[in-house]
Motif scaffolding. Sequence first.
Motif, PDB file in Angstrom:
ATOM      1  N   ALA A 127       1.036  -1.510   0.246  1.00 15.26           N
ATOM      2  CA  ALA A 127       0.127   0.340   0.042  1.00 15.26           C
ATOM      3  C   ALA A 127       1.129   1.192  -0.044  1.00 15.26           C
ATOM      4  CB  ALA A 127      -1.114   0.174   1.041  1.00 15.26           C
ATOM      5  N   LEU A 128       1.869   1.468   0.882  1.00 13.61           N
ATOM      6  CA  LEU A 128       2.736   2.300   0.832  1.00 13.61           C
ATOM      7  C   LEU A 128       3.477   2.689  -1.037  1.00 13.61           C
ATOM      8  CD1 LEU A 128       4.562   2.363   4.353  1.00 13.61           C
ATOM      9  CD2 LEU A 128       2.413   3.581   3.302  1.00 13.61           C
ATOM     10  N   LEU A 129       3.966   0.906  -1.414  1.00 12.15           N
ATOM     11  CA  LEU A 129       4.486   1.270  -2.506  1.00 12.15           C
ATOM     12  C   LEU A 129       3.587   1.733  -3.150  1.00 12.15           C
ATOM     13  CD1 LEU A 129       6.734   0.943  -3.977  1.00 12.15           C
ATOM     14  CD2 LEU A 129       5.744  -1.194  -4.346  1.00 12.15           C
TER      15      LEU A 129
ATOM     16  N   TYR B 128       0.731   3.667  -3.340  1.00 15.99           N
ATOM     17  CA  TYR B 128      -0.704   5.041  -3.143  1.00 15.99           C
ATOM     18  C   TYR B 128       0.769   6.191  -3.394  1.00 15.99           C
ATOM     19  CZ  TYR B 128      -3.765   2.467  -0.672  1.00 15.99           C
ATOM     20  OH  TYR B 128      -5.599   1.461  -1.279  1.00 15.99           O
ATOM     21  N   PRO B 129       1.917   6.581  -3.603  1.00 14.63           N
ATOM     22  CA  PRO B 129       2.134   7.768  -4.586  1.00 14.63           C
ATOM     23  C   PRO B 129       2.215   7.209  -5.431  1.00 14.63           C
ATOM     24  CG  PRO B 129       3.990   6.484  -3.289  1.00 14.63           C
ATOM     25  CD  PRO B 129       2.302   5.321  -2.316  1.00 14.63           C
ATOM     26  N   GLY B 130       1.715   7.002  -6.520  1.00 17.92           N
ATOM     27  CA  GLY B 130       1.840   6.398  -7.892  1.00 17.92           C
ATOM     28  C   GLY B 130       2.069   6.954  -8.986  1.00 17.92           C
ATOM     29  N   PRO B 131       0.711   8.557  -8.395  1.00 14.61           N
ATOM     30  CA  PRO B 131       0.774   9.745  -9.433  1.00 14.61           C
ATOM     31  C   PRO B 131       2.292  10.121  -9.295  1.00 14.61           C
ATOM     32  CG  PRO B 131      -1.291   9.658  -8.213  1.00 14.61           C
ATOM     33  CD  PRO B 131      -0.158   8.400  -7.369  1.00 14.61           C
ATOM     34  N   TYR B 132       2.983  10.143  -7.722  1.00 12.71           N
ATOM     35  CA  TYR B 132       4.412  11.268  -8.260  1.00 12.71           C
ATOM     36  C   TYR B 132       5.411  10.312  -9.099  1.00 12.71           C
ATOM     37  CZ  TYR B 132       1.031  13.499  -5.451  1.00 12.71           C
ATOM     38  OH  TYR B 132       0.381  14.211  -4.625  1.00 12.71           O
TER      39      TYR B 132
ATOM     40  N   ILE C 145       3.288   3.527 -14.603  1.00 10.13           N
ATOM     41  CA  ILE C 145       2.787   3.047 -15.083  1.00 10.13           C
ATOM     42  C   ILE C 145       2.874   1.521 -14.500  1.00 10.13           C
ATOM     43  CG2 ILE C 145       2.682   1.534 -17.608  1.00 10.13           C
ATOM     44  CD1 ILE C 145       3.149   3.721 -18.461  1.00 10.13           C
ATOM     45  N   PHE C 146       4.041   1.085 -14.418  1.00 15.32           N
ATOM     46  CA  PHE C 146       4.821  -0.347 -14.082  1.00 15.32           C
ATOM     47  C   PHE C 146       4.110  -0.490 -12.076  1.00 15.32           C
ATOM     48  CE2 PHE C 146       6.905  -0.349 -17.646  1.00 15.32           C
ATOM     49  CZ  PHE C 146       6.100  -1.760 -18.524  1.00 15.32           C
ATOM     50  N   ILE C 147       4.955   0.438 -11.886  1.00 15.72           N
ATOM     51  CA  ILE C 147       4.190   0.491  -9.760  1.00 15.72           C
ATOM     52  C   ILE C 147       3.130   0.023  -9.158  1.00 15.72           C
ATOM     53  CG2 ILE C 147       5.214   1.442  -8.278  1.00 15.72           C
ATOM     54  CD1 ILE C 147       8.148   2.109  -9.608  1.00 15.72           C
ATOM     55  N   PRO C 148       1.981   0.923  -9.993  1.00 15.33           N
ATOM     56  CA  PRO C 148       1.017   0.629  -9.099  1.00 15.33           C
ATOM     57  C   PRO C 148       0.004  -0.645  -9.420  1.00 15.33           C
ATOM     58  CG  PRO C 148       1.227   3.148  -9.956  1.00 15.33           C
ATOM     59  CD  PRO C 148       1.886   2.759 -10.103  1.00 15.33           C
ATOM     60  N   HIS C 149       0.313  -0.903 -10.884  1.00 13.92           N
ATOM     61  CA  HIS C 149      -0.045  -2.387 -11.402  1.00 13.92           C
ATOM     62  C   HIS C 149       1.057  -3.278 -10.531  1.00 13.92           C
ATOM     63  CE1 HIS C 149      -2.784  -0.212 -14.055  1.00 13.92           C
ATOM     64  NE2 HIS C 149      -1.949   0.537 -14.162  1.00 13.92           N
ATOM     65  N   PHE C 150       1.996  -3.106 -11.018  1.00 10.81           N
ATOM     66  CA  PHE C 150       2.974  -4.230 -10.049  1.00 10.81           C
ATOM     67  C   PHE C 150       2.253  -5.063  -8.347  1.00 10.81           C
ATOM     68  CE2 PHE C 150       6.621  -4.611  -6.664  1.00 10.81           C
ATOM     69  CZ  PHE C 150       7.018  -6.136  -6.738  1.00 10.81           C
TER      70      PHE C 150
END
Length: 185
Positions: free
Chosen positions: A128-130, A132-136, A143-148
């Motif tokens: 979750a900590l990885l 939620y800052p996805g837009p930044y 593209i990759f980190i939030p879907h991971f």
Amino acid sequence: MNMAADQSDDPRKLSIGHIVDKARSLWDRSPQPVKSFPWNKTLENFIQLILDLVLAVIKYLSLPLFAITSISEMSYCAHERKLYLIPFPFLVGVAVAGVLRDAALESSPFLKNAEVPWHLIAVLIFFALLKYPGPYYPYWGRIFIPHFANGALLRTLWFMFLWYQKPQKTSKNNQPSSVVDNLNG
């Protein structure tokens, strides 16, 4: 200048020592039933109640938040015309969550019979900590980190569901019944 305000017995100033002395004198003047009341056990029960309430709120609000953020991340990928890339990091996240769960269970055999799956909660918090800052994140990171993280979170949520569906081992279930003892004896 008002030099009298700097005196230590000024009623406008509070000191920790003064508060402790007042609390000690209040405790000494309290009746015996108040002194013999199990305050430590009451505090433990109160803290447990608050933690249970916080966990219930998190449990029921985390799934809608997960769904909304996942849709938002997919819409960003659709806007950038990279929607075809979503399955790859998602599947990698699913695999990583499985590896982390297996590693935690192998490293501590006590986790298999624990009442609360702390290892799964830790994995959920990490991803979750990885996520939620996805837009930044930089362009490819968005593209990759939030879907991971979505893949890992979904798999960990599935593990949590399976954890609470398994039968709980209690001391009642581990004791032999007297009927079986009479038949064998």
